[in-house]
Design a protein around this motif. Structure first.
Motif: not given
Length: 202
Positions: A89-94
């Motif tokens: 989720l976080i890497l996708g947002h980055l």
């Protein structure tokens, strides 16, 4: 002679250029004249697809919110263990920010005219969903014993969001997207390691 572009293709181009300019010159400085120049069009050609500048921003906002929610949905559909889902989720947002750096620019730029108020409100709603999803994955990871039980959910979310925010702030200052995802991955793995459940009590 080049083929005439479809309405949908032309609208996509206009939105691409709008968001690119929003990062390069600031969202409050983007004009239809700039957009037209970048595309080699006249301003009336822009208005043919978007009668008002507000219509361009409305469509750009819809795109940004959809990208945020698509990342949330894709992570959920992957059916991963909670900590893996957190990471995705976080890497996708980055990655989203790396590809569309206008997103944080819109959220932090000064807006004395108030033209971005609605845009910011809608993006904030999407990011609230992102934050709630992050909290749920953290809670799930604790319940399955992957993360330490004494970690307060709101503290965990704040620390993870803090990684994103610090990297985004650096991006706004340096204008360099190259290290956003690799640095985010390294810092995220470090933070998740600190969240892990420790060995059995002696």
């Amino acid at each position: 002679m080049s083929a005439r572009k479809s309405t949908d293709d032309r609208k996509t181009e206009i939105l691409d250029v709008t968001l690119d300019l929003a990062f390069r010159v600031g969202p409050d400085h983007v004009t239809t004249g700039m957009i037209a120049t970048q595309l080699g069009l006249t301003q009336p050609a822009i208005y043919k697809h978007f009668p008002k500048k507000e219509d361009i921003w409305r469509a750009a906002t819809d795109r940004l919110c959809a990208l945020i929610r698509d990342n949330i949905d894709r992570t959920a559909q992957a059916n991963l263990p909670p900590t893996h889902a957190l990471r995705r989720l976080i890497l996708g947002h980055l990655k989203l920010v790396c590809d569309t750096p206008a997103l944080p620019e819109i959220m932090v730029t000064r807006d004395p005219s108030g033209n971005l108020t609605q845009t910011r409100r809608l993006i904030l709603e999407a990011m609230t969903e992102f934050r709630a999803t992050l909290a749920q994955y953290l809670s799930n990871a604790q319940q399955t014993g992957q993360l330490r039980p004494d970690l307060r959910s709101e503290d965990g979310v704040t620390l993870l969001i803090g990684i994103v925010q610090s990297l985004v702030l650096r991006l706004i200052v340096t204008r360099d997207t190259a290290t956003l995802v690799p640095d985010g991955e390294r810092l995220l793995d470090l933070q998740l390691t600190l969240f892990e459940r420790q060995g059995k009590d002696i």
